[in-house]
Motif scaffolding. Structure first.
Motif, short mmCIF file in Angstrom:
data_model
loop_
_atom_site.label_atom_id
_atom_site.label_comp_id
_atom_site.label_asym_id
_atom_site.label_seq_id
_atom_site.Cartn_x
_atom_site.Cartn_y
_atom_site.Cartn_z
N GLU A 428 -15.03 -68.40 63.79
CA GLU A 428 -16.10 -68.15 64.76
C GLU A 428 -17.26 -67.39 64.12
O GLU A 428 -18.43 -67.69 64.37
N LEU A 431 -19.22 -69.78 61.93
CA LEU A 431 -20.04 -70.69 62.72
C LEU A 431 -21.30 -69.98 63.22
O LEU A 431 -22.38 -70.56 63.22
N ILE A 435 -24.99 -71.37 62.54
CA ILE A 435 -25.92 -71.72 63.62
C ILE A 435 -27.28 -71.08 63.37
O ILE A 435 -28.33 -71.67 63.63
N ALA A 442 -24.48 -80.65 63.68
CA ALA A 442 -23.33 -80.81 64.58
C ALA A 442 -22.00 -80.67 63.86
O ALA A 442 -20.99 -80.30 64.46
N ASN A 444 -20.83 -78.49 61.86
CA ASN A 444 -20.24 -77.15 61.90
C ASN A 444 -19.50 -76.91 63.21
O ASN A 444 -18.41 -76.33 63.23
N TYR A 445 -20.07 -77.37 64.33
CA TYR A 445 -19.40 -77.25 65.62
C TYR A 445 -18.09 -78.05 65.64
O TYR A 445 -17.08 -77.60 66.19
N SER A 449 -14.35 -76.78 66.42
CA SER A 449 -13.61 -77.45 67.48
C SER A 449 -12.23 -77.88 66.99
O SER A 449 -11.22 -77.73 67.68
N ILE A 464 -16.80 -75.88 72.95
CA ILE A 464 -17.65 -76.17 71.79
C ILE A 464 -18.29 -77.55 71.92
O ILE A 464 -19.49 -77.74 71.67
N ARG A 465 -17.48 -78.53 72.36
CA ARG A 465 -18.02 -79.89 72.55
C ARG A 465 -19.10 -79.89 73.63
O ARG A 465 -20.12 -80.58 73.50
N ARG A 467 -21.01 -77.38 74.42
CA ARG A 467 -22.18 -76.72 73.85
C ARG A 467 -22.99 -77.68 72.99
O ARG A 467 -24.22 -77.68 73.00
N MET A 468 -22.28 -78.53 72.25
CA MET A 468 -22.96 -79.55 71.45
C MET A 468 -23.76 -80.49 72.35
O MET A 468 -24.91 -80.83 72.05
#
Length: 611
Positions: A428, A431, A435, A442, A444-445, A449, A464-465, A467-468
């Motif tokens: 976390e 990431l 960010i 994408a 990195n997300y 995930s 996380i998905r 948020r993407m």
């Protein structure tokens, strides 16, 4: 006039007298001006040999003789100081010369453009204009070189406007400087527009445009332009071939690279070590590391860049032992000092093979034994090595001690290590840093995930998905390529667009049955938990590299080595599956993903499951 060698010999005793240490020289005497031509000859000799010590001594003699600010003599002294990167001396003398012509301004602008600070070259150019002097076809390339080094497109455009007004734009050297400036400023379209306007284009100009495409990630355009150059009947230079061969390596276009190899040999470049070095680098990057080694051994003179290319080639293919053996041979037999690029290759080899102790030793040796300060690339290699080894806290501590700001490569290496070992908390943190640096990436997300999925934290994975989705980010579409009979075939995950899709999926089904008999069990952990088991198996079964491999198997003879290229990292399940496939079909299968090469043969991979 400049005196001849014969005249120089007759004057040598007198010149030696003039060049005695300054404290022992007699008082200034006007008769010394009789030696004006001799001074000119000496200064020219010092410039050609970059003899800064005698040059300073003669400068002192000229000052004592009241000739220190003579425009011609002083210009040669400025040239000497500039060429020897003694720019404060050059600037000081330049400022005190009463009559300064364009040639003198050009010398100092060139010195700053070559050695920096580059801003000084641009500042001098503007001062020159303020003094009422117009630049010529030497001024423009020099100041444009400074703009290139600074990626200063605003000043570059203004200089281009004046080049147009003074009609120097269409001079091949000025045009080459402009193309290089636009290229270094990532404006390849402007470079191409200028190139197309040129009525006369020499090899230097073609080289500049080919290099512009290669530098800006357009290898196919670079190769196409090279073909056009050949069609116009221009013989390439060594620089042309090195650039276009490098473009072949970037495109992983082995057939094109082999064509250029043959072409360069036919054009008489078979003994050119720079061309051979570019070829061995290309072959290594295209999967033919054994052929790269053959070319390496044929080099008449193995320079550091040649050793670096071979060491990096071995590292990319996971042949750490060969890379480290070659490094020791470079040091002990060739007696060459490694540079920072050498250590990037060595540390990459350690990272790709999991050689933690060796990696630590080389990282320390770089600074203590060779006085090479680690760059961000070296730190990235070490973070990757520590992350793979599960030393995540040590990797985190190393990041905190970096003398420069960690970039996305460093945090990406840590995030990948967290994925391998399931460290959610540190993942976390990585990431969050990524960010800040790459808010629109994408990938990195997706990695975080997957870390949540491994920890069976489905809620956080879904968050996380989501948020993407809210940020409008989409996972990069995985794509794989295979070349069969000089034609590229591309596949996406679940692709049904290929004319032979029915046969491809039939081959995959056949292989899966044999793989299950041999003990293969699909790894579907990264796939969402709310998807049925059958759907999960179908999703991983139709990954792009498997489709490319299946097509290769039904399209080539049984002994053919298959080469597949993929735009992202090979997933864990496909890595396991391809090992089974290589054993079942008794084929060598080579996968080049975004990180490295994997050579699958007889149920094993060259990475030893460490990547």
């Amino acid at each position: 006039m400049i005196i001849s060698r014969r005249t120089s010999k007759t004057l040598l005793p007198h010149l030696n007298q003039l060049l005695r240490p300054i404290h022992s020289l007699p008082n200034p005497n006007p008769i010394l001006s009789d030696y004006y031509n001799a001074y000119l000859s000496l200064l020219q000799s010092f410039v050609s040999r970059k003899a800064i010590g005698p040059g300073k001594q003669l400068h002192a003699r000229l000052l004592l003789s009241n000739l220190g600010f003579d425009t011609v003599l002083a210009t040669k002294l400025v040239n000497l100081y500039s060429d020897c990167n003694h720019l404060p001396y050059a600037q000081n003398l330049f400022d005190r010369i009463p009559k300064r012509n364009v040639f003198l301004w050009n010398i100092l602008i060139r010195g700053y453009a070559w050695n920096g600070p580059f801003e000084s070259a641009i500042s001098l150019y503007h001062q020159m204009l303020e003094h009422g002097l117009l630049p010529d076809n030497f001024t423009f390339p020099f100041v444009l070189k400074a703009c290139s080094a600074l990626s200063d497109i605003d000043n570059g455009r203004e200089i281009h406007k004046l080049a147009v007004l003074t009609r120097w734009e269409l001079d091949v050297f000025v045009a080459a400087g402009l193309i290089d400036m636009y290229s270094k400023c990532s404006s390849v379209e402007d470079a191409r527009r200028l190139f197309d306007r040129m009525s006369k284009r020499d090899v230097v100009l073609w080289n500049s445009m080919i290099a512009a495409y290669s530098l800006n990630g357009h290898p196919s355009e670079a190769l196409s332009l090279f073909r056009n150059m050949a069609l116009e009947g221009l013989k390439p230079s060594v620089a042309t071939l090195v650039t276009v061969i490098s473009a072949s390596a970037d495109a992983a276009a082995l057939p094109r690279g082999r064509e250029i190899h043959g072409f360069s040999w036919r054009m008489g470049f078979s003994s050119a070590d720079k061309v051979k070095t570019a070829l061995l680098d290309m072959y290594a990057k295209c999967g033919w590391v054994r052929l790269a080694r053959v070319l390496f051994e044929q080099l008449l003179e193995k320079r550091v860049v040649s050793w670096n290319a071979m060491i990096s080639g071995y590292a990319m293919h996971g042949h750490a032992d060969e890379a480290l053996t070659l490094f020791e041979k470079m040091r002990k037999e060739a007696i060459l000092l490694p540079d920072n690029i050498t250590f990037v290759g060595v540390l990459s080899a350690c990272s790709h093979a999991g050689l933690l102790l060796e990696g630590r030793r080389f990282f320390d040796s770089m600074l203590h034994d060779f006085s090479i300060k680690p760059t961000v690339q070296h730190y990235t290699c070490m973070i990757d090595l520590l992350g793979h080894a599960g030393r995540l806290e040590e990797a985190n501590q190393l990041i905190s001690k970096m003398p420069m700001k960690p970039d996305s490569g460093v945090w990406g290496a840590l995030l990948n290590g967290c994925k391998i070992h399931g460290d959610v908390e540190l993942g976390e943190k990585a990431l969050r840093k990524l960010i800040e640096l790459e808010p629109d990436d994408a990938g990195n997300y997706v990695i975080l995930s997957n870390i949540y999925c491994q920890a069976r934290n489905w809620e956080e994975a879904a968050r996380i998905r989501k948020r993407m989705t809210e940020r409008g980010l989409k996972k990069a579409i995985a794509c794989s390529w295979i070349e069969i009979r000089n034609k590229h075939h591309a596949f996406l995950v679940g692709d049904l667009s290929h004319p032979q899709s029915k046969e491809i999926y039939g081959e995959l089904e056949r292989l899966e049955g044999l793989m299950q008999q041999a003990g293969y069990v699909p790894d579907t952990m990264p796939v969402f938990h709310n998807v049925s088991d059958d759907e999960k198996r179908n999703m991983v079964r139709s990954h792009s590299e498997r489709l490319a491999i299946a097509f290769g198997l039904i399209s080539t003879p049984p002994d053919t080595v298959l080469m597949v290229k993929k735009n992202i990292r090979v997933c864990e399940d496909c890595h396991i599956a391809i090992k089974f496939i290589s054993q079942i079909v008794n084929r060598e299968i080579i996968i080049r993903d975004v990180n490295r090469y994997h050579h699958f043969k007889g149920g094993h991979c060259s990475c030893h499951d460490y990547w």
